[in-house]
Design an enzyme around this catalytic site. Structure first.
Site, PDB file in Angstrom:
ATOM      1  N   HIS A 128       0.839  -1.276   0.133  1.00  0.00           N
ATOM      2  CA  HIS A 128       0.040  -0.169  -0.029  1.00  0.00           C
ATOM      3  C   HIS A 128       0.884   1.370  -0.124  1.00  0.00           C
ATOM      4  O   HIS A 128       1.874   1.187   0.645  1.00  0.00           O
ATOM      5  CB  HIS A 128      -0.898   0.055   1.124  1.00  0.00           C
ATOM      6  CG  HIS A 128      -2.133   1.102   1.158  1.00  0.00           C
ATOM      7  ND1 HIS A 128      -2.080   2.246   1.473  1.00  0.00           N
ATOM      8  CD2 HIS A 128      -3.425   0.513   0.702  1.00  0.00           C
ATOM      9  CE1 HIS A 128      -3.004   2.857   1.067  1.00  0.00           C
ATOM     10  NE2 HIS A 128      -4.125   1.903   0.751  1.00  0.00           N
TER      11      HIS A 128
ATOM     12  N   ASP B 163      -8.121  -5.337   0.335  1.00  0.00           N
ATOM     13  CA  ASP B 163      -8.513  -6.325  -0.682  1.00  0.00           C
ATOM     14  C   ASP B 163      -8.082  -7.719  -0.623  1.00  0.00           C
ATOM     15  O   ASP B 163      -8.364  -8.684  -1.122  1.00  0.00           O
ATOM     16  CB  ASP B 163      -7.892  -5.651  -2.099  1.00  0.00           C
ATOM     17  CG  ASP B 163      -8.432  -4.483  -2.369  1.00  0.00           C
ATOM     18  OD1 ASP B 163      -9.568  -4.164  -2.166  1.00  0.00           O
ATOM     19  OD2 ASP B 163      -7.818  -3.644  -2.752  1.00  0.00           O
TER      20      ASP B 163
HETATM   21  N1  CMC Z   1       4.017  -7.616  -4.654  1.00  0.00           N
HETATM   22  C1  CMC Z   1       5.229  -7.619  -4.983  1.00  0.00           C
HETATM   23  N2  CMC Z   1       6.183  -6.499  -4.659  1.00  0.00           N
HETATM   24  C2  CMC Z   1       5.392  -5.434  -4.423  1.00  0.00           C
HETATM   25  C3  CMC Z   1       4.167  -5.361  -4.157  1.00  0.00           C
HETATM   26  C4  CMC Z   1       3.426  -6.694  -4.413  1.00  0.00           C
HETATM   27  N3  CMC Z   1       1.995  -6.664  -4.064  1.00  0.00           N
HETATM   28  N4  CMC Z   1       3.722  -4.120  -3.896  1.00  0.00           N
HETATM   29  C5  CMC Z   1       4.854  -3.230  -4.011  1.00  0.00           C
HETATM   30  N5  CMC Z   1       5.779  -4.162  -4.247  1.00  0.00           N
HETATM   31  C6  CMC Z   1       7.507  -3.687  -4.178  1.00  0.00           C
HETATM   32  C7  CMC Z   1       7.460  -2.931  -5.630  1.00  0.00           C
HETATM   33  O1  CMC Z   1       8.108  -3.877  -6.590  1.00  0.00           O
HETATM   34  C8  CMC Z   1       8.591  -2.190  -5.257  1.00  0.00           C
HETATM   35  O2  CMC Z   1       9.925  -2.785  -5.070  1.00  0.00           O
HETATM   36  P1  CMC Z   1      11.294  -2.034  -5.367  1.00  0.00           P
HETATM   37  O3  CMC Z   1      11.419  -0.845  -4.300  1.00  0.00           O
HETATM   38  O4  CMC Z   1      12.304  -3.149  -5.382  1.00  0.00           O
HETATM   39  O5  CMC Z   1      11.228  -1.435  -6.782  1.00  0.00           O
HETATM   40  C9  CMC Z   1       8.458  -1.544  -3.703  1.00  0.00           C
HETATM   41  O6  CMC Z   1       7.408  -2.854  -3.307  1.00  0.00           O
HETATM   42  C10 CMC Z   1       7.787  -0.369  -3.364  1.00  0.00           C
HETATM   43  O7  CMC Z   1       6.463  -0.626  -4.396  1.00  0.00           O
HETATM   44  P2  CMC Z   1       5.714   0.503  -5.298  1.00  0.00           P
HETATM   45  O8  CMC Z   1       4.995   0.377  -6.513  1.00  0.00           O
HETATM   46  O9  CMC Z   1       6.969   1.851  -5.397  1.00  0.00           O
HETATM   47  O10 CMC Z   1       4.664   1.153  -4.432  1.00  0.00           O
HETATM   48  P3  CMC Z   1       3.241   2.210  -4.540  1.00  0.00           P
HETATM   49  O11 CMC Z   1       3.037   2.709  -3.228  1.00  0.00           O
HETATM   50  O12 CMC Z   1       3.646   2.855  -5.786  1.00  0.00           O
HETATM   51  O13 CMC Z   1       2.408   1.003  -4.870  1.00  0.00           O
HETATM   52  C11 CMC Z   1       0.398  -0.350  -4.923  1.00  0.00           C
HETATM   53  C12 CMC Z   1       1.329   0.638  -4.219  1.00  0.00           C
HETATM   54  C13 CMC Z   1      -0.793  -0.781  -3.955  1.00  0.00           C
HETATM   55  C14 CMC Z   1       0.007   0.011  -6.062  1.00  0.00           C
HETATM   56  C15 CMC Z   1       1.311  -1.737  -4.824  1.00  0.00           C
HETATM   57  O14 CMC Z   1       1.870  -2.180  -3.574  1.00  0.00           O
HETATM   58  C16 CMC Z   1       0.842  -2.821  -5.491  1.00  0.00           C
HETATM   59  O15 CMC Z   1       0.658  -2.798  -6.905  1.00  0.00           O
HETATM   60  N6  CMC Z   1       0.029  -3.539  -4.781  1.00  0.00           N
HETATM   61  C17 CMC Z   1      -0.795  -4.915  -5.379  1.00  0.00           C
HETATM   62  C18 CMC Z   1      -2.100  -4.188  -5.903  1.00  0.00           C
HETATM   63  C19 CMC Z   1      -3.214  -3.960  -4.822  1.00  0.00           C
HETATM   64  O16 CMC Z   1      -3.313  -4.963  -3.870  1.00  0.00           O
HETATM   65  N7  CMC Z   1      -3.920  -2.949  -4.698  1.00  0.00           N
HETATM   66  C20 CMC Z   1      -4.758  -2.586  -3.829  1.00  0.00           C
HETATM   67  C21 CMC Z   1      -4.062  -1.615  -2.775  1.00  0.00           C
HETATM   68  S1  CMC Z   1      -5.322  -1.199  -1.351  1.00  0.00           S
HETATM   69  C22 CMC Z   1      -7.009  -0.724  -1.841  1.00  0.00           C
HETATM   70  C23 CMC Z   1      -7.032   0.275  -2.900  1.00  0.00           C
HETATM   71  O17 CMC Z   1      -6.432   1.172  -2.809  1.00  0.00           O
HETATM   72  O18 CMC Z   1      -7.995   0.351  -3.556  1.00  0.00           O
END
Ligand code: CMC
Length: 433
Positions: free
Chosen positions: A309, A367
């Protein structure tokens, strides 16, 4: 928000020094007020994805991502989820205080009064393919409400705004349930105003005109809790979308349609559907390590859905409530063995011990468990994000109302770091190579 006399000193290009005011809220990090930055230094701030940007002042929802705390108007989500009901929480989010009995009854009446859709709206549904995703249908139908309520809507009039808010919250269950009914070729069920909010939605989803249908109160309560947990979440992508669209003075129905579009993506609300698909793909507990390895592999686009998140760097408190709820609901439904829940729990256990997830502070989010509960309740997978949208409508409307009356809000209009070509002369086609 108490604005303090604190300032942050910035040495801008060309050595110009500016003192920027530091504003402090009641909770959470202070913000550096950069509104005068461009006027004083000719530079912008650069923050793709708004990871360090507060876009507004808000008194509605607070998240402490480090501690895993979520407050609606100061009340902990865990407490509201167990002690309150969705319409009470809706009142709280909209008005800032928990309602008295009289205020509550009045609010429930106001919402109930608006549950029906204009009869003409049925024809909008009939224009869709039967296999259309409910979110696509909802974007269209909610957008269409802006045509049905156009002439008599002045967004600067508080009464008009409140009626639009009641309409939006009241009609959303009907809109969502009809998207489902249309997809299965069953007659649309009209709202039942004698039922409470969640029970009415379940009735419109599963009843048919042919025979009586009794809503299981256990399911209605479980769904109501899911609605509470999804009602608001400060300036997330869909809420920011609603605010941005609303900032132009556009119809709130159009703004919410845009919010639904924003919510649909798998990085946002679409994740609940994606989690269940992922658990199904994993299939058995012994395949978890294979999927965890894929999630950690930079060259593989696969991500653990329902994990991570932007704000929470700790357990999402909504996920904690839902994890407990999942056990309760399955138990009450007499489901002794749910392979998806077993895989989810084991996946969580292994991931939380894994260095990759620990280092990046990736925990289950809202989720991760919600889809399992919804599926056990018999709700089709394609409706999961529609249910999220239904509940989040309250937050969208609360935030939209707050934005409209905020004297500091302007039309949302970010700037950019331009990296395209400099000015150049037009080349006639015959001279181009
Ligand atoms: N699985 C594997 N690696 C992950 C995941 C994941 N679900 N989420 C983040 N990472 C890694 C990402 O690859 C990155 O690694 P590195 O620093 O080595 O490049 C690091 O963690 C930081 O991730 P980010 O993408 O920069 O973080 P963000 O804040 O931009 O993204 C997120 C947040 C929710 C989009 C992401 O965690 C994600 O894609 N999660 C899976 C989708 C999900 O469950 N979404 C629902 C969010 S909660 C409810 C809502 O908002 O509706």
């Amino acid at each position: 928000m108490s604005d303090t006399a604190k300032t942050a000193r910035l040495v801008a290009p060309e050595g110009r020094t500016v003192d920027l005011p530091v504003l402090e809220g009641t909770l959470g990090p202070a913000v550096i007020d950069v509104r005068r930055l461009y006027a004083e230094t000719g530079t912008f701030t650069y923050d793709p994805g708004y990871t360090s940007t507060a876009s507004c002042r808000s008194a509605i929802t607070f998240i402490d991502g480090e501690r895993g705390v979520l407050l609606y108007r100061g009340y902990r989500i865990e407490e509201l989820a167990t002690k309150s009901d969705f319409l009470e929480v809706a009142y709280l989010l909209l008005h800032g205080e928990l309602p008295t009995r009289e205020q509550y009854d009045r609010f429930v009446h106001d919402i109930t009064y608006h549950t029906m859709l204009h009869e003409q709206i049925q024809f909008l549904y009939r224009g869709f393919r039967r296999d259309s995703h409910p979110m696509a249908v909802m974007i269209a139908v909610v957008g269409a409400l802006s045509a049905f309520y156009y002439e008599d809507l002045d967004v600067d009039d508080p009464h008009h705004r409140m009626v639009a808010t009641h309409r939006m919250i009241a009609k959303m269950p009907t809109i969502a349930a009809w998207a489902y009914k249309y997809s299965v070729g069953q007659p649309f069920m009209y709202p039942r105003n004698d039922l409470d909010y969640a029970a009415n939605f379940i009735h419109m989803m599963f009843a048919t005109p042919c025979e009586p249908y009794r809503v299981d109160p256990v399911l209605a309560r479980a769904l109501d809790r899911i609605f509470i947990l999804h009602a608001d979440h400060e300036q997330n992508a869909s809420t920011s979308t609603v605010r941005l669209v609303g900032s132009t003075g556009a119809s709130p129905y159009a703004a919410v349609a845009a919010g639904i579009a924003s919510l649909w993506g798998p990085a946002h609300g679409g994740a609940n559907e994606a989690v269940v698909r992922m658990l199904e793909e994993i299939g058995t507990v012994d395949r978890i390590p294979e999927f965890l390895a894929r999630a950690k592999d930079r060259n593989d686009p696969f991500r653990l859905m329902g994990f991570g998140h932007r704000v929470y760097k700790n357990y999402d408190p909504r996920a904690a409530v839902l994890k407990e709820s999942a056990d309760e609901v399955l138990d009450l439904l007499g489901i002794r063995h749910n392979p998806k829940l077993e895989i989810a729990k084991e996946l969580e256990r292994i991931a939380l011990q894994d260095e990759y997830f620990q280092e990046r502070k990736l925990f289950p989010n809202v989720d991760f468990y919600s889809g399992i509960i919804l599926e056990a309740m018999g709700i089709p997978r394609r409706m999961f994000t529609a249910i999220f949208a239904l509940a989040r409508t309250v937050g969208w409307m609360a935030q939209w109302n707050e934005m409209i009356v905020d004297p500091e809000q302007k039309i949302g209009r970010p700037r950019q770091l331009y990296v395209g070509p400099g000015e150049r002369a037009y080349v006639p086609m015959e001279e181009r190579r």
